[in-house]
Design a protein around this motif. Sequence first.
Motif, short mmCIF file in Angstrom:
data_model
loop_
_atom_site.label_atom_id
_atom_site.label_comp_id
_atom_site.label_asym_id
_atom_site.label_seq_id
_atom_site.Cartn_x
_atom_site.Cartn_y
_atom_site.Cartn_z
N LYS A 83 0.84 -1.20 0.00
CA LYS A 83 0.00 0.00 0.00
C LYS A 83 0.87 1.25 0.00
CE LYS A 83 -3.55 2.27 2.78
NZ LYS A 83 -4.38 2.14 3.99
N SER A 84 1.92 1.25 0.81
CA SER A 84 2.83 2.40 0.88
C SER A 84 3.57 2.57 -0.45
CB SER A 84 3.82 2.21 2.02
OG SER A 84 4.77 3.25 2.04
N ASN A 85 3.97 1.46 -1.07
CA ASN A 85 4.67 1.54 -2.35
C ASN A 85 3.76 2.09 -3.44
OD1 ASN A 85 7.02 0.51 -1.24
ND2 ASN A 85 6.49 -1.63 -1.73
N ARG A 86 2.48 1.67 -3.43
CA ARG A 86 1.55 2.18 -4.42
C ARG A 86 1.34 3.68 -4.24
NH1 ARG A 86 -1.34 -2.64 -3.34
NH2 ARG A 86 -2.76 -1.46 -1.97
N ALA A 87 1.25 4.14 -2.99
CA ALA A 87 1.09 5.57 -2.72
C ALA A 87 2.29 6.35 -3.22
CB ALA A 87 0.86 5.81 -1.23
N LYS A 88 3.50 5.82 -2.95
CA LYS A 88 4.72 6.50 -3.41
C LYS A 88 4.79 6.52 -4.93
CE LYS A 88 7.57 5.50 0.66
NZ LYS A 88 8.80 4.82 1.15
N THR A 124 -11.50 3.22 3.92
CA THR A 124 -11.48 4.67 3.74
C THR A 124 -10.58 5.06 2.59
OG1 THR A 124 -11.85 4.98 6.10
CG2 THR A 124 -11.07 6.89 4.86
N ALA A 125 -9.41 4.42 2.51
CA ALA A 125 -8.49 4.73 1.41
C ALA A 125 -9.12 4.38 0.08
CB ALA A 125 -7.18 3.94 1.61
N THR A 126 -9.86 3.28 0.03
CA THR A 126 -10.53 2.88 -1.21
C THR A 126 -11.56 3.90 -1.62
OG1 THR A 126 -10.18 0.57 -0.65
CG2 THR A 126 -11.83 1.06 -2.36
N ASN A 127 -12.34 4.40 -0.62
CA ASN A 127 -13.37 5.39 -0.92
C ASN A 127 -12.77 6.68 -1.42
OD1 ASN A 127 -15.39 3.62 -0.13
ND2 ASN A 127 -15.40 4.35 2.01
N GLU A 173 2.43 9.16 -6.17
CA GLU A 173 2.98 10.48 -5.90
C GLU A 173 4.10 10.81 -6.88
OE1 GLU A 173 3.02 14.08 -4.03
OE2 GLU A 173 1.64 12.42 -3.72
N SER A 174 4.97 9.82 -7.15
CA SER A 174 6.06 10.03 -8.09
C SER A 174 5.53 10.27 -9.50
CB SER A 174 6.99 8.82 -8.08
OG SER A 174 8.02 8.96 -9.03
N SER A 175 4.48 9.53 -9.85
CA SER A 175 3.88 9.71 -11.17
C SER A 175 3.25 11.09 -11.31
CB SER A 175 2.82 8.63 -11.41
OG SER A 175 2.16 8.82 -12.63
N ARG A 176 2.60 11.54 -10.25
CA ARG A 176 1.98 12.87 -10.28
C ARG A 176 3.04 13.95 -10.42
NH1 ARG A 176 -1.32 15.89 -5.40
NH2 ARG A 176 -2.03 17.66 -6.65
N SER A 177 4.17 13.79 -9.71
CA SER A 177 5.25 14.77 -9.82
C SER A 177 5.80 14.83 -11.23
CB SER A 177 6.37 14.43 -8.83
OG SER A 177 5.90 14.45 -7.50
N ARG A 178 5.98 13.66 -11.85
CA ARG A 178 6.49 13.64 -13.22
C ARG A 178 5.52 14.32 -14.18
NH1 ARG A 178 7.99 8.30 -11.92
NH2 ARG A 178 6.17 7.53 -13.05
N VAL A 179 4.23 14.04 -13.99
CA VAL A 179 3.23 14.64 -14.88
C VAL A 179 3.24 16.16 -14.72
CG1 VAL A 179 0.75 14.87 -15.29
CG2 VAL A 179 1.76 12.61 -14.98
N LEU A 180 3.33 16.65 -13.49
CA LEU A 180 3.35 18.10 -13.28
C LEU A 180 4.59 18.73 -13.91
CD1 LEU A 180 2.10 18.44 -9.58
CD2 LEU A 180 0.94 19.22 -11.65
N ILE A 181 5.75 18.10 -13.72
CA ILE A 181 6.98 18.64 -14.30
C ILE A 181 6.90 18.64 -15.82
CG2 ILE A 181 9.46 18.26 -14.56
CD1 ILE A 181 9.48 17.18 -11.70
N GLN A 182 6.38 17.57 -16.39
CA GLN A 182 6.25 17.50 -17.84
C GLN A 182 5.28 18.55 -18.37
OE1 GLN A 182 5.12 13.46 -18.62
NE2 GLN A 182 7.15 12.62 -18.16
N SER A 183 4.17 18.75 -17.66
CA SER A 183 3.19 19.75 -18.11
C SER A 183 3.78 21.15 -18.04
CB SER A 183 1.92 19.66 -17.26
OG SER A 183 2.19 19.98 -15.89
N VAL A 184 4.56 21.44 -16.99
CA VAL A 184 5.21 22.75 -16.88
C VAL A 184 6.22 22.91 -18.01
CG1 VAL A 184 6.79 24.14 -15.50
CG2 VAL A 184 4.85 23.02 -14.42
N GLU A 187 -6.10 14.99 5.24
CA GLU A 187 -6.64 13.65 5.03
C GLU A 187 -5.54 12.62 4.87
OE1 GLU A 187 -9.71 12.61 5.22
OE2 GLU A 187 -10.33 14.62 5.77
N VAL A 188 -4.45 13.02 4.19
CA VAL A 188 -3.34 12.08 4.02
C VAL A 188 -2.68 11.79 5.35
CG1 VAL A 188 -1.07 11.78 2.98
CG2 VAL A 188 -2.94 12.72 1.63
N ALA A 189 -2.62 12.79 6.23
CA ALA A 189 -1.93 12.62 7.50
C ALA A 189 -2.72 11.77 8.48
CB ALA A 189 -1.67 13.99 8.12
#
Length: 364
Positions: free
Chosen positions: A4-9, A352-355, A12-23, A343-345
């Motif tokens: 679960k922790s690896n999937r979250a990371k 709950t995570a699934t929802n 997060e890493s994928s989102r960072s890459r997408v943001l950097i690429q979009s910028v 919410e993440v904290a």
Amino acid sequence: MNNKSNRAKSRESSRSRVLIQSVGIALFTTTLFISLGAVMFSAIELPREKEDILELKHFLEHRAALFTDQLVNHTVVLACAPSSQSECFDNVNRTEMYIKMEEFVNEMLINVGVDEFRLGTPDSRIIPNWDVPGAFYFCITTVTTIGYGNFTPGSSLGQAMVVVFALFGIPGFLFTLSQISRLNTHISFKIRRRFNIVSKRGRTVYYTVVSLVTFLVLFILPLPWFIIAYDLNFVTSFYFVFVSLSTIGYGDIYPTDPGNARSDEAGYRVLFTFLLYIYMLLGLSLFGNVLQSLQSGVERLSLRCIKCLPASAQEVINPGASNQNGEGEINSELDRQQAEKTEVAKPQTQNTATNVSQTGPIVL
């Protein structure tokens, strides 16, 4: 739990890459659009401008020489006896008089803010506004809506192309700023989560530090440059930076002010225009976040003031205010990010995570 922790990371890493690429894509597209606009405006306006500058330069040089001859003639007639006027004319150094007159006219040109040419210099040494670096500067002030106005298109074609360029350039530049702002918000969120800044006091300290650093970088660091290069005092330099980053752009002070002694060097003009572009990109995006935070504060303060009024007055000012849940109705970007962080904290169960993953980020 580890999966679960690896999937979250990974997300997060994928989102960072997408943001950097979009910028990166937004920056490349905007810069390319501005560069093509600069080439277009330079091709349209530069020939006409050069012709106008040289025509004015030659006219002033001719008038200066004519006035010098008239001045010499009248002076000799008044100062010398008729019998010695021929000798007086021979003793006059007309070349030196021409140079003195040109220096006087050049000083007058500087005082009235004309820096495109100087009398007595080769025609190739004129400094047009509409070369490619100057046109790039014009395009920057157009898409940022600052519009200093120190030079504008003089041809009908150039004026028509400004309308077309602005219609596409302004939305494109705003989109680029929004992407940079999203990346800034994402980085800020990761910093807060990395250092476990979850308490109200911790967030207050964090945002205070960020605001001070932003203020230092945007408003204080550029001041020595304007003070030294443009001979401005501290207050006037600060005033210029604020007017520029707020896109007010009165036009009484502008970056290509003739007080800059090195503005005629092509390499310097290119470097200065590029640095100005980078500063505007970073400055407008960061200052936009500051203004957005101030707007959120004004909204919260207004809401508190409204709640202090009688119920009847609240209904008149803000219909349905009695059914609103205080500050929860303010959906600024900052509030959404804080809600997401909270919410993440929180400790979450798998259900709950699934929802949350199905319904998206929770907006309070």
